[in-house]
Design a protein around this motif. Structure first.
Motif, PDB file in Angstrom:
ATOM      1  N   LEU A  35       0.732  -1.331  -0.186  1.00  0.00           N
ATOM      2  CA  LEU A  35      -0.107  -0.157  -0.101  1.00  0.00           C
ATOM      3  C   LEU A  35       0.923   1.276   0.027  1.00  0.00           C
ATOM      4  CD1 LEU A  35      -2.822  -1.025   2.563  1.00  0.00           C
ATOM      5  CD2 LEU A  35      -2.834  -1.116   0.034  1.00  0.00           C
ATOM      6  N   ASP A  36       0.339   2.259  -0.943  1.00  0.00           N
ATOM      7  CA  ASP A  36       0.819   3.665  -0.864  1.00  0.00           C
ATOM      8  C   ASP A  36      -0.081   4.477  -0.844  1.00  0.00           C
ATOM      9  OD1 ASP A  36       0.097   3.985  -3.600  1.00  0.00           O
ATOM     10  OD2 ASP A  36       2.047   3.440  -4.166  1.00  0.00           O
ATOM     11  N   GLU A  88      -4.044  -5.954  18.430  1.00  0.00           N
ATOM     12  CA  GLU A  88      -2.639  -6.212  18.225  1.00  0.00           C
ATOM     13  C   GLU A  88      -2.427  -6.516  16.591  1.00  0.00           C
ATOM     14  OE1 GLU A  88      -4.679  -8.163  20.436  1.00  0.00           O
ATOM     15  OE2 GLU A  88      -3.765  -6.731  22.093  1.00  0.00           O
ATOM     16  N   ILE A  89      -3.329  -7.041  15.963  1.00  0.00           N
ATOM     17  CA  ILE A  89      -3.155  -7.476  14.423  1.00  0.00           C
ATOM     18  C   ILE A  89      -3.394  -6.004  13.741  1.00  0.00           C
ATOM     19  CG2 ILE A  89      -4.299  -8.382  12.410  1.00  0.00           C
ATOM     20  CD1 ILE A  89      -4.648 -10.814  14.154  1.00  0.00           C
ATOM     21  N   ASN A  90      -4.093  -5.165  14.074  1.00  0.00           N
ATOM     22  CA  ASN A  90      -4.273  -3.817  13.444  1.00  0.00           C
ATOM     23  C   ASN A  90      -2.873  -3.103  13.643  1.00  0.00           C
ATOM     24  OD1 ASN A  90      -6.966  -4.327  12.867  1.00  0.00           O
ATOM     25  ND2 ASN A  90      -7.894  -2.908  14.294  1.00  0.00           N
ATOM     26  N   ASP A  91      -2.403  -3.269  14.945  1.00  0.00           N
ATOM     27  CA  ASP A  91      -1.195  -2.536  15.108  1.00  0.00           C
ATOM     28  C   ASP A  91       0.005  -3.031  13.947  1.00  0.00           C
ATOM     29  OD1 ASP A  91      -2.336  -0.793  16.875  1.00  0.00           O
ATOM     30  OD2 ASP A  91      -1.557  -2.150  18.762  1.00  0.00           O
ATOM     31  N   GLN A  92      -0.034  -4.535  14.170  1.00  0.00           N
ATOM     32  CA  GLN A  92       1.065  -5.054  13.342  1.00  0.00           C
ATOM     33  C   GLN A  92       0.691  -4.361  11.772  1.00  0.00           C
ATOM     34  OE1 GLN A  92       0.251  -9.359  13.397  1.00  0.00           O
ATOM     35  NE2 GLN A  92       1.226  -9.293  15.283  1.00  0.00           N
ATOM     36  N   ILE A  93      -0.316  -4.477  11.258  1.00  0.00           N
ATOM     37  CA  ILE A  93      -0.591  -4.130   9.931  1.00  0.00           C
ATOM     38  C   ILE A  93      -0.224  -2.629   9.764  1.00  0.00           C
ATOM     39  CG2 ILE A  93      -2.528  -3.252   8.196  1.00  0.00           C
ATOM     40  CD1 ILE A  93      -4.199  -5.727   9.654  1.00  0.00           C
ATOM     41  N   ILE A  97       2.851  -0.720   7.409  1.00  0.00           N
ATOM     42  CA  ILE A  97       2.652   0.403   6.271  1.00  0.00           C
ATOM     43  C   ILE A  97       3.891   1.280   6.831  1.00  0.00           C
ATOM     44  CG2 ILE A  97       1.371   2.070   6.077  1.00  0.00           C
ATOM     45  CD1 ILE A  97      -1.282   0.169   6.199  1.00  0.00           C
ATOM     46  N   VAL A  98       4.101   1.606   8.153  1.00  0.00           N
ATOM     47  CA  VAL A  98       4.914   2.456   8.438  1.00  0.00           C
ATOM     48  C   VAL A  98       6.326   2.053   8.057  1.00  0.00           C
ATOM     49  CG1 VAL A  98       6.100   3.630  10.377  1.00  0.00           C
ATOM     50  CG2 VAL A  98       3.671   3.500  10.376  1.00  0.00           C
ATOM     51  N   GLU A  99       6.948   0.751   7.991  1.00  0.00           N
ATOM     52  CA  GLU A  99       7.932   0.261   7.961  1.00  0.00           C
ATOM     53  C   GLU A  99       8.493   0.440   6.325  1.00  0.00           C
ATOM     54  OE1 GLU A  99       8.142  -3.959   9.142  1.00  0.00           O
ATOM     55  OE2 GLU A  99       8.079  -3.037  11.209  1.00  0.00           O
ATOM     56  N   ASN A 100       7.378   0.254   5.417  1.00  0.00           N
ATOM     57  CA  ASN A 100       7.514   0.292   4.129  1.00  0.00           C
ATOM     58  C   ASN A 100       7.560   1.591   3.441  1.00  0.00           C
ATOM     59  OD1 ASN A 100       8.028  -2.527   3.586  1.00  0.00           O
ATOM     60  ND2 ASN A 100       5.954  -3.064   3.609  1.00  0.00           N
ATOM     61  N   SER A 101       7.090   2.524   4.181  1.00  0.00           N
ATOM     62  CA  SER A 101       6.813   4.044   3.917  1.00  0.00           C
ATOM     63  C   SER A 101       8.363   4.489   3.629  1.00  0.00           C
ATOM     64  CB  SER A 101       6.300   4.737   4.815  1.00  0.00           C
ATOM     65  OG  SER A 101       7.151   4.822   6.124  1.00  0.00           O
TER      66      SER A 101
END
Length: 178
Positions: A35-36, A88-93, A97-101
Protein backbone atom coordinates in the motif's frame (compact mmCIF):
# COMPACT_ATOMS: atom_id res chain seq x y z
CA UNK A 1 -20.92 -4.95 8.52
CA UNK A 2 -23.00 -3.04 6.02
CA UNK A 3 -24.15 -4.70 2.82
CA UNK A 4 -22.46 -6.95 0.30
CA UNK A 5 -21.83 -4.73 -2.74
CA UNK A 6 -23.17 -5.66 -6.17
CA UNK A 7 -20.29 -3.75 -7.76
CA UNK A 8 -16.89 -4.69 -6.39
CA UNK A 9 -14.12 -2.22 -5.64
CA UNK A 10 -10.59 -2.86 -6.91
CA UNK A 11 -8.15 -1.32 -4.42
CA UNK A 12 -4.74 -0.36 -5.79
CA UNK A 13 -5.72 -1.80 -9.19
CA UNK A 14 -4.27 -5.13 -8.07
CA UNK A 15 -6.65 -7.32 -10.03
CA UNK A 16 -8.67 -8.19 -6.93
CA UNK A 17 -12.17 -6.89 -6.26
CA UNK A 18 -13.65 -6.66 -2.80
CA UNK A 19 -17.39 -6.65 -2.14
CA UNK A 20 -17.65 -5.81 1.55
CA UNK A 21 -15.79 -4.18 4.41
CA UNK A 22 -14.50 -7.49 5.71
CA UNK A 23 -12.98 -8.37 2.32
CA UNK A 24 -11.38 -4.90 2.26
CA UNK A 25 -9.83 -5.56 5.68
CA UNK A 26 -8.49 -8.90 4.47
CA UNK A 27 -7.06 -7.19 1.36
CA UNK A 28 -5.35 -4.58 3.56
CA UNK A 29 -3.81 -7.23 5.81
CA UNK A 30 -2.55 -9.37 2.93
CA UNK A 31 -1.22 -6.40 0.94
CA UNK A 32 -0.11 -3.96 3.66
CA UNK A 33 3.46 -4.05 2.38
CA UNK A 34 2.25 -2.85 -1.05
CA UNK A 35 0.00 0.00 0.00
CA UNK A 36 0.98 3.56 -0.73
CA UNK A 37 -0.81 6.90 -0.76
CA UNK A 38 -2.63 5.84 -3.94
CA UNK A 39 -4.79 3.63 -1.72
CA UNK A 40 -6.31 6.73 -0.13
CA UNK A 41 -9.00 7.58 -2.64
CA UNK A 42 -12.25 9.40 -2.10
CA UNK A 43 -13.68 6.77 -4.44
CA UNK A 44 -13.17 4.14 -1.72
CA UNK A 45 -15.16 6.23 0.74
CA UNK A 46 -17.85 6.76 -1.88
CA UNK A 47 -17.99 3.03 -2.63
CA UNK A 48 -18.31 2.15 1.06
CA UNK A 49 -21.05 4.76 1.53
CA UNK A 50 -23.13 3.86 -1.51
CA UNK A 51 -22.46 0.20 -2.28
CA UNK A 52 -21.94 -1.12 1.26
CA UNK A 53 -24.33 1.34 2.93
CA UNK A 54 -21.64 2.47 5.37
CA UNK A 55 -22.27 6.23 5.09
CA UNK A 56 -20.50 7.17 8.32
CA UNK A 57 -17.28 5.34 7.39
CA UNK A 58 -17.46 6.55 3.80
CA UNK A 59 -17.78 10.19 4.83
CA UNK A 60 -14.98 9.85 7.37
CA UNK A 61 -12.65 8.43 4.69
CA UNK A 62 -13.56 11.14 2.19
CA UNK A 63 -12.80 13.81 4.82
CA UNK A 64 -9.52 12.06 5.63
CA UNK A 65 -8.53 12.21 1.94
CA UNK A 66 -9.23 15.93 1.80
CA UNK A 67 -7.18 16.47 4.98
CA UNK A 68 -4.35 14.37 3.50
CA UNK A 69 -3.77 12.31 6.61
CA UNK A 70 -1.14 9.58 6.69
CA UNK A 71 -1.75 6.22 5.10
CA UNK A 72 -1.33 4.58 8.51
CA UNK A 73 -4.13 6.74 9.95
CA UNK A 74 -6.38 6.15 6.93
CA UNK A 75 -5.99 2.38 7.20
CA UNK A 76 -6.45 2.68 10.97
CA UNK A 77 -9.86 4.30 10.45
CA UNK A 78 -10.98 1.37 8.28
CA UNK A 79 -9.62 -1.34 10.56
CA UNK A 80 -10.97 0.21 13.75
CA UNK A 81 -14.42 0.78 12.27
CA UNK A 82 -14.65 -2.80 11.01
CA UNK A 83 -13.42 -4.43 14.20
CA UNK A 84 -12.49 -7.40 12.01
CA UNK A 85 -9.08 -7.96 13.60
CA UNK A 86 -7.77 -7.59 17.14
CA UNK A 87 -5.98 -4.42 18.19
CA UNK A 88 -2.66 -6.33 18.07
CA UNK A 89 -3.19 -7.35 14.43
CA UNK A 90 -4.34 -3.83 13.52
CA UNK A 91 -1.13 -2.50 15.09
CA UNK A 92 0.95 -5.04 13.14
CA UNK A 93 -0.70 -3.96 9.87
CA UNK A 94 -0.09 -0.29 10.63
CA UNK A 95 3.55 -1.03 11.53
CA UNK A 96 4.07 -2.79 8.19
CA UNK A 97 2.71 0.29 6.44
CA UNK A 98 5.08 2.57 8.38
CA UNK A 99 8.09 0.30 7.76
CA UNK A 100 7.46 0.24 4.02
CA UNK A 101 6.98 3.99 3.85
CA UNK A 102 10.78 4.26 3.65
CA UNK A 103 10.81 2.57 0.24
CA UNK A 104 11.12 4.88 -2.74
CA UNK A 105 8.15 5.25 -5.04
CA UNK A 106 10.06 3.18 -7.61
CA UNK A 107 10.71 0.36 -5.14
CA UNK A 108 7.05 0.30 -4.09
CA UNK A 109 5.91 0.15 -7.71
CA UNK A 110 8.30 -2.74 -8.32
CA UNK A 111 7.03 -4.58 -5.24
CA UNK A 112 3.47 -4.07 -6.50
CA UNK A 113 4.37 -5.45 -9.95
CA UNK A 114 6.18 -8.38 -8.31
CA UNK A 115 3.01 -9.15 -6.34
CA UNK A 116 1.00 -9.17 -9.56
CA UNK A 117 3.45 -11.72 -10.97
CA UNK A 118 3.02 -13.91 -7.89
CA UNK A 119 -0.76 -13.76 -8.35
CA UNK A 120 -0.45 -14.82 -11.99
CA UNK A 121 -1.42 -11.46 -13.51
CA UNK A 122 1.51 -11.41 -15.95
CA UNK A 123 0.01 -8.96 -18.43
CA UNK A 124 -0.81 -6.40 -15.74
CA UNK A 125 2.59 -6.90 -14.12
CA UNK A 126 4.33 -6.42 -17.47
CA UNK A 127 2.49 -3.13 -17.97
CA UNK A 128 3.49 -1.99 -14.49
CA UNK A 129 7.14 -2.89 -15.14
CA UNK A 130 7.05 -1.06 -18.49
CA UNK A 131 5.62 2.11 -16.88
CA UNK A 132 8.23 1.88 -14.17
CA UNK A 133 11.08 1.55 -16.67
CA UNK A 134 9.89 4.73 -18.38
CA UNK A 135 9.89 6.75 -15.19
CA UNK A 136 12.99 5.27 -13.53
CA UNK A 137 16.06 7.56 -13.36
CA UNK A 138 19.05 6.31 -15.35
CA UNK A 139 21.31 6.06 -12.30
CA UNK A 140 19.18 3.35 -10.64
CA UNK A 141 20.96 0.55 -12.52
CA UNK A 142 20.42 -2.29 -10.05
CA UNK A 143 16.71 -1.60 -9.66
CA UNK A 144 16.40 -1.26 -13.43
CA UNK A 145 18.06 -4.65 -13.84
CA UNK A 146 15.66 -6.18 -11.33
CA UNK A 147 12.74 -4.72 -13.28
CA UNK A 148 14.13 -6.17 -16.51
CA UNK A 149 14.25 -9.52 -14.72
CA UNK A 150 10.59 -9.12 -13.74
CA UNK A 151 9.73 -8.35 -17.38
CA UNK A 152 11.56 -11.51 -18.40
CA UNK A 153 9.57 -13.57 -15.92
CA UNK A 154 6.28 -12.15 -17.23
CA UNK A 155 7.25 -12.84 -20.82
CA UNK A 156 8.40 -16.38 -20.01
CA UNK A 157 5.16 -17.12 -18.17
CA UNK A 158 3.29 -15.99 -21.29
CA UNK A 159 5.51 -18.25 -23.46
CA UNK A 160 7.43 -15.43 -25.18
CA UNK A 161 10.71 -17.17 -24.48
CA UNK A 162 12.86 -15.33 -27.04
CA UNK A 163 11.81 -11.91 -25.68
CA UNK A 164 12.14 -13.18 -22.12
CA UNK A 165 15.72 -14.21 -22.85
CA UNK A 166 16.52 -10.70 -24.07
CA UNK A 167 15.18 -9.19 -20.85
CA UNK A 168 17.03 -11.72 -18.71
CA UNK A 169 20.26 -10.83 -20.54
CA UNK A 170 19.67 -7.10 -19.91
CA UNK A 171 18.98 -7.88 -16.25
CA UNK A 172 22.15 -9.96 -15.93
CA UNK A 173 24.23 -7.21 -17.58
CA UNK A 174 22.98 -4.65 -15.07
CA UNK A 175 22.91 -6.71 -11.87
CA UNK A 176 25.41 -9.49 -12.46
CA UNK A 177 22.78 -11.95 -11.16
CA UNK A 178 21.42 -14.93 -13.02
Amino acid sequence: IGEYARTGYEPERMGIKVHCLEELCFFIRENAFLLDDGFMEEALGEWLATECKLQELGEELKKACRKRITLKSYVGIILEYAGFYSKEINDQIENIIVENSSLSIYEKKKVRADALVQKGHYGKAGKEYAKLLQMLPEDMTILKGEIYHGCGVCLAKMFYFHLAGEYFLKAHTMTGKI
